[in-house]
Write a protein that holds these residues in place. Structure first.
Motif, short mmCIF file in Angstrom:
data_model
loop_
_atom_site.label_atom_id
_atom_site.label_comp_id
_atom_site.label_asym_id
_atom_site.label_seq_id
_atom_site.Cartn_x
_atom_site.Cartn_y
_atom_site.Cartn_z
N ASP A 1 -3.93 2.85 -8.53
CA ASP A 1 -3.63 4.28 -8.54
C ASP A 1 -2.62 4.59 -9.63
O ASP A 1 -1.49 4.12 -9.59
CB ASP A 1 -3.07 4.68 -7.17
N ARG B 1 0.81 7.66 2.31
CA ARG B 1 0.61 9.00 1.75
C ARG B 1 1.02 10.12 2.70
O ARG B 1 0.87 11.30 2.36
CB ARG B 1 -0.85 9.15 1.33
N THR C 1 0.84 -1.20 0.00
CA THR C 1 0.00 0.00 0.00
C THR C 1 0.87 1.25 0.00
O THR C 1 1.99 1.23 0.53
CB THR C 1 -0.92 0.02 1.24
N GLU D 1 -1.69 -2.32 -9.25
CA GLU D 1 -1.98 -1.16 -8.42
C GLU D 1 -2.96 -0.23 -9.16
O GLU D 1 -2.68 0.22 -10.27
CB GLU D 1 -0.67 -0.42 -8.10
N GLN E 1 -0.86 7.21 -10.22
CA GLN E 1 0.33 7.88 -9.70
C GLN E 1 1.32 6.86 -9.14
O GLN E 1 2.53 6.96 -9.38
CB GLN E 1 -0.05 8.89 -8.62
#
Length: 270
Positions: free
Chosen positions: A81, A15, A12, A79, A83
Protein backbone atom coordinates in the motif's frame (compact mmCIF):
# COMPACT_ATOMS: atom_id res chain seq x y z
CA UNK A 1 9.63 6.47 31.50
CA UNK A 2 7.96 4.25 28.95
CA UNK A 3 9.69 1.02 28.02
CA UNK A 4 11.66 1.47 24.79
CA UNK A 5 11.38 -1.34 22.23
CA UNK A 6 11.98 -1.63 18.49
CA UNK A 7 9.51 -2.57 15.79
CA UNK A 8 10.79 -5.68 14.00
CA UNK A 9 7.90 -6.45 11.61
CA UNK A 10 5.01 -4.47 10.21
CA UNK A 11 2.02 -6.82 10.20
CA UNK A 12 -1.00 -4.94 8.89
CA UNK A 13 -2.64 -1.51 8.86
CA UNK A 14 -5.59 -0.98 11.20
CA UNK A 15 -7.89 1.13 9.08
CA UNK A 16 -10.43 1.86 11.80
CA UNK A 17 -8.36 4.85 12.96
CA UNK A 18 -8.08 8.08 11.03
CA UNK A 19 -4.32 8.19 11.57
CA UNK A 20 -3.86 4.71 10.03
CA UNK A 21 -2.19 2.95 12.99
CA UNK A 22 -0.57 -0.39 12.28
CA UNK A 23 -0.17 -3.70 14.05
CA UNK A 24 3.53 -4.49 14.53
CA UNK A 25 5.71 -7.06 16.23
CA UNK A 26 8.49 -5.73 18.45
CA UNK A 27 11.85 -6.70 19.86
CA UNK A 28 10.23 -7.83 23.14
CA UNK A 29 8.21 -10.45 21.19
CA UNK A 30 5.00 -8.53 21.84
CA UNK A 31 2.44 -7.18 19.38
CA UNK A 32 1.55 -3.48 19.54
CA UNK A 33 -0.78 -1.08 17.81
CA UNK A 34 1.72 1.47 16.51
CA UNK A 35 0.85 5.16 16.18
CA UNK A 36 3.15 7.17 13.96
CA UNK A 37 4.85 10.53 14.29
CA UNK A 38 4.44 10.96 10.53
CA UNK A 39 0.64 10.71 10.63
CA UNK A 40 -1.36 13.77 9.62
CA UNK A 41 -2.35 14.62 13.21
CA UNK A 42 1.31 15.08 14.17
CA UNK A 43 3.29 14.44 17.31
CA UNK A 44 0.82 16.20 19.64
CA UNK A 45 -1.54 13.28 19.16
CA UNK A 46 1.13 11.02 20.62
CA UNK A 47 1.78 13.44 23.49
CA UNK A 48 -1.93 13.33 24.34
CA UNK A 49 -1.94 9.53 24.15
CA UNK A 50 0.89 9.29 26.66
CA UNK A 51 -0.22 11.90 29.18
CA UNK A 52 -3.85 10.76 29.20
CA UNK A 53 -3.07 7.06 29.03
CA UNK A 54 -0.52 7.18 31.83
CA UNK A 55 -2.74 9.41 33.97
CA UNK A 56 -5.72 7.10 33.48
CA UNK A 57 -3.64 4.09 34.51
CA UNK A 58 -2.50 5.91 37.66
CA UNK A 59 -6.15 6.62 38.49
CA UNK A 60 -7.08 2.95 38.23
CA UNK A 61 -8.69 3.00 34.79
CA UNK A 62 -7.77 0.25 32.34
CA UNK A 63 -5.55 1.38 29.47
CA UNK A 64 -3.32 -1.01 27.49
CA UNK A 65 0.38 -0.68 28.25
CA UNK A 66 2.14 2.07 26.30
CA UNK A 67 5.72 1.87 25.00
CA UNK A 68 7.98 3.90 22.78
CA UNK A 69 8.59 2.06 19.52
CA UNK A 70 11.72 2.67 17.51
CA UNK A 71 11.08 2.41 13.78
CA UNK A 72 13.48 1.85 10.92
CA UNK A 73 11.43 2.77 7.82
CA UNK A 74 13.09 -0.03 5.88
CA UNK A 75 10.61 -2.50 7.42
CA UNK A 76 7.92 -1.00 5.20
CA UNK A 77 9.62 -1.72 1.89
CA UNK A 78 7.55 -4.85 1.37
CA UNK A 79 4.24 -3.11 2.15
CA UNK A 80 2.18 -2.95 -1.08
CA UNK A 81 0.00 0.00 0.00
CA UNK A 82 1.66 3.28 -1.11
CA UNK A 83 -0.11 5.22 1.66
CA UNK A 84 1.33 2.93 4.32
CA UNK A 85 4.78 3.08 2.73
CA UNK A 86 4.74 6.88 2.84
CA UNK A 87 3.62 6.83 6.47
CA UNK A 88 6.46 4.49 7.45
CA UNK A 89 9.01 6.56 5.54
CA UNK A 90 7.86 9.69 7.38
CA UNK A 91 7.97 8.08 10.83
CA UNK A 92 11.56 6.96 11.35
CA UNK A 93 12.69 7.19 14.97
CA UNK A 94 10.52 7.21 18.09
CA UNK A 95 6.85 6.30 17.74
CA UNK A 96 4.17 5.11 20.15
CA UNK A 97 3.01 1.55 20.76
CA UNK A 98 -0.10 0.39 22.60
CA UNK A 99 -0.12 -3.26 23.63
CA UNK A 100 -2.45 -5.23 21.38
CA UNK A 101 -5.30 -6.92 23.25
CA UNK A 102 -6.08 -10.16 21.39
CA UNK A 103 -9.73 -11.13 21.11
CA UNK A 104 -10.88 -7.77 22.47
CA UNK A 105 -14.24 -6.58 21.21
CA UNK A 106 -15.41 -3.07 20.50
CA UNK A 107 -17.75 -1.77 23.21
CA UNK A 108 -21.44 -2.17 22.35
CA UNK A 109 -23.87 -0.63 24.87
CA UNK A 110 -26.57 -3.07 23.72
CA UNK A 111 -24.41 -6.07 24.58
CA UNK A 112 -22.40 -4.89 27.60
CA UNK A 113 -23.54 -2.83 30.58
CA UNK A 114 -21.44 -0.60 32.84
CA UNK A 115 -22.28 0.26 36.44
CA UNK A 116 -22.83 3.88 37.45
CA UNK A 117 -19.59 4.05 39.42
CA UNK A 118 -17.33 2.94 36.58
CA UNK A 119 -19.27 5.00 34.04
CA UNK A 120 -18.86 8.03 36.28
CA UNK A 121 -15.11 7.55 36.55
CA UNK A 122 -14.70 7.34 32.79
CA UNK A 123 -16.91 10.36 32.14
CA UNK A 124 -15.12 12.39 34.83
CA UNK A 125 -11.72 11.48 33.41
CA UNK A 126 -12.85 12.35 29.88
CA UNK A 127 -14.13 15.69 31.18
CA UNK A 128 -10.77 16.39 32.81
CA UNK A 129 -8.85 15.85 29.58
CA UNK A 130 -11.69 17.13 27.38
CA UNK A 131 -11.98 13.95 25.34
CA UNK A 132 -14.15 14.73 22.31
CA UNK A 133 -13.81 11.22 20.90
CA UNK A 134 -15.79 8.94 23.24
CA UNK A 135 -19.24 9.29 21.72
CA UNK A 136 -21.68 6.48 20.95
CA UNK A 137 -20.60 6.89 17.31
CA UNK A 138 -16.98 6.07 18.12
CA UNK A 139 -16.65 4.89 21.74
CA UNK A 140 -12.91 4.10 21.73
CA UNK A 141 -13.68 1.48 24.36
CA UNK A 142 -12.86 -2.22 24.26
CA UNK A 143 -14.14 -5.17 26.25
CA UNK A 144 -11.29 -7.54 27.04
CA UNK A 145 -11.30 -10.30 29.64
CA UNK A 146 -14.78 -9.19 30.66
CA UNK A 147 -13.55 -5.70 31.57
CA UNK A 148 -13.83 -2.26 30.00
CA UNK A 149 -10.62 -0.78 28.54
CA UNK A 150 -9.98 2.79 27.36
CA UNK A 151 -8.07 3.41 24.11
CA UNK A 152 -7.24 6.22 21.68
CA UNK A 153 -6.74 9.49 23.56
CA UNK A 154 -5.19 11.42 20.70
CA UNK A 155 -8.18 13.78 20.44
CA UNK A 156 -7.92 15.03 24.02
CA UNK A 157 -6.51 18.26 25.48
CA UNK A 158 -7.22 20.18 22.29
CA UNK A 159 -5.97 23.32 24.01
CA UNK A 160 -2.39 22.22 23.34
CA UNK A 161 -2.88 23.04 19.67
CA UNK A 162 -2.91 26.73 20.65
CA UNK A 163 -1.12 27.33 23.93
CA UNK A 164 -1.75 31.08 23.78
CA UNK A 165 -5.45 30.50 24.53
CA UNK A 166 -5.04 27.37 26.67
CA UNK A 167 -5.76 29.10 30.00
CA UNK A 168 -9.36 29.66 28.89
CA UNK A 169 -9.94 25.92 29.01
CA UNK A 170 -9.53 25.73 32.79
CA UNK A 171 -13.19 26.59 33.39
CA UNK A 172 -14.70 25.37 30.14
CA UNK A 173 -17.54 22.81 30.51
CA UNK A 174 -17.55 19.30 29.09
CA UNK A 175 -20.41 18.17 26.87
CA UNK A 176 -21.16 14.53 27.71
CA UNK A 177 -24.65 14.44 26.20
CA UNK A 178 -23.62 11.91 23.56
CA UNK A 179 -20.89 10.19 25.58
CA UNK A 180 -20.84 6.43 25.03
CA UNK A 181 -21.48 5.84 28.75
CA UNK A 182 -24.16 8.51 29.26
CA UNK A 183 -26.96 5.87 29.14
CA UNK A 184 -25.49 4.16 32.22
CA UNK A 185 -26.30 6.90 34.77
CA UNK A 186 -22.66 7.88 35.37
CA UNK A 187 -22.07 8.96 38.97
CA UNK A 188 -19.77 11.87 38.19
CA UNK A 189 -19.99 13.35 41.70
CA UNK A 190 -18.74 10.14 43.30
CA UNK A 191 -15.97 9.88 40.72
CA UNK A 192 -14.84 13.44 41.46
CA UNK A 193 -14.79 12.74 45.19
CA UNK A 194 -12.62 9.67 44.64
CA UNK A 195 -10.35 10.81 41.82
CA UNK A 196 -9.91 14.59 42.01
CA UNK A 197 -7.85 14.45 45.24
CA UNK A 198 -5.48 12.02 43.51
CA UNK A 199 -4.75 14.41 40.63
CA UNK A 200 -1.89 16.22 42.31
CA UNK A 201 0.93 18.11 40.67
CA UNK A 202 3.24 15.21 41.43
CA UNK A 203 0.94 12.65 39.82
CA UNK A 204 0.51 14.78 36.72
CA UNK A 205 4.24 15.39 36.54
CA UNK A 206 4.83 11.63 36.57
CA UNK A 207 2.48 11.17 33.60
CA UNK A 208 4.01 14.09 31.69
CA UNK A 209 7.53 12.82 32.37
CA UNK A 210 6.75 9.75 30.26
CA UNK A 211 6.50 11.86 27.10
CA UNK A 212 9.77 11.63 25.12
CA UNK A 213 11.64 14.94 24.82
CA UNK A 214 11.71 14.61 21.03
CA UNK A 215 7.91 15.05 20.88
CA UNK A 216 8.04 18.24 22.96
CA UNK A 217 11.11 19.90 21.50
CA UNK A 218 10.85 23.24 19.69
CA UNK A 219 7.31 23.94 20.88
CA UNK A 220 6.65 27.64 20.13
CA UNK A 221 6.60 29.77 23.27
CA UNK A 222 8.48 27.29 25.45
CA UNK A 223 12.16 27.19 26.28
CA UNK A 224 12.42 23.45 26.88
CA UNK A 225 10.48 20.17 26.93
CA UNK A 226 10.18 20.45 30.72
CA UNK A 227 8.51 23.83 30.32
CA UNK A 228 5.90 22.24 28.06
CA UNK A 229 5.36 19.47 30.62
CA UNK A 230 4.75 22.06 33.35
CA UNK A 231 2.10 23.72 31.19
CA UNK A 232 0.18 20.44 30.92
CA UNK A 233 0.51 19.84 34.67
CA UNK A 234 -0.71 23.30 35.65
CA UNK A 235 -3.76 23.31 33.39
CA UNK A 236 -4.89 19.79 34.27
CA UNK A 237 -4.39 20.41 38.00
CA UNK A 238 -6.63 23.48 37.87
CA UNK A 239 -9.24 21.75 35.75
CA UNK A 240 -9.42 18.70 38.05
CA UNK A 241 -10.62 20.68 41.03
CA UNK A 242 -14.03 21.73 39.66
CA UNK A 243 -14.67 20.06 36.31
CA UNK A 244 -17.34 17.80 37.85
CA UNK A 245 -19.55 20.87 38.27
CA UNK A 246 -19.44 21.53 34.52
CA UNK A 247 -20.15 18.10 33.04
CA UNK A 248 -23.23 18.35 30.80
CA UNK A 249 -25.21 15.09 30.71
CA UNK A 250 -28.49 14.47 28.85
CA UNK A 251 -31.42 16.56 30.11
CA UNK A 252 -33.48 14.76 32.70
CA UNK A 253 -30.67 12.34 33.45
CA UNK A 254 -29.86 9.22 31.47
CA UNK A 255 -31.68 6.00 32.15
CA UNK A 256 -29.59 3.42 33.92
CA UNK A 257 -29.04 -0.07 32.49
CA UNK A 258 -31.26 -2.96 33.40
CA UNK A 259 -29.82 -5.99 35.17
CA UNK A 260 -26.27 -6.46 36.34
CA UNK A 261 -23.12 -5.08 34.80
CA UNK A 262 -21.08 -6.98 32.25
CA UNK A 263 -22.44 -8.95 29.32
CA UNK A 264 -26.17 -8.72 28.68
CA UNK A 265 -27.84 -12.13 28.41
CA UNK A 266 -30.76 -12.78 26.10
CA UNK A 267 -33.06 -12.87 29.10
CA UNK A 268 -31.87 -9.48 30.34
CA UNK A 269 -32.19 -7.95 26.87
CA UNK A 270 -35.94 -8.73 26.62
Amino acid sequence: MLTDVTATRYVTPMREGGSLPGLVEASDLTSYVMKFTGAGQGRKTLVAEVICGQLARRLGLRVPELVTLGLDPVIGLGEPDPQVQELLKASGGTNLGMRFLPRALGFDPLAYTVDAEEAGRVVWFDALVNNVDRSWRNPNLLVHGGDLWLIDHGATMIWHHNWRTAAAWTDRPYDATDHALAPFAPDVAAAAAALAPLVTGDLLAEAAADVPDVWLADEPGFESPDAVRRAYVELLAERAATIHDRVELPAGGPAGPAGTTGWVTRGEAR
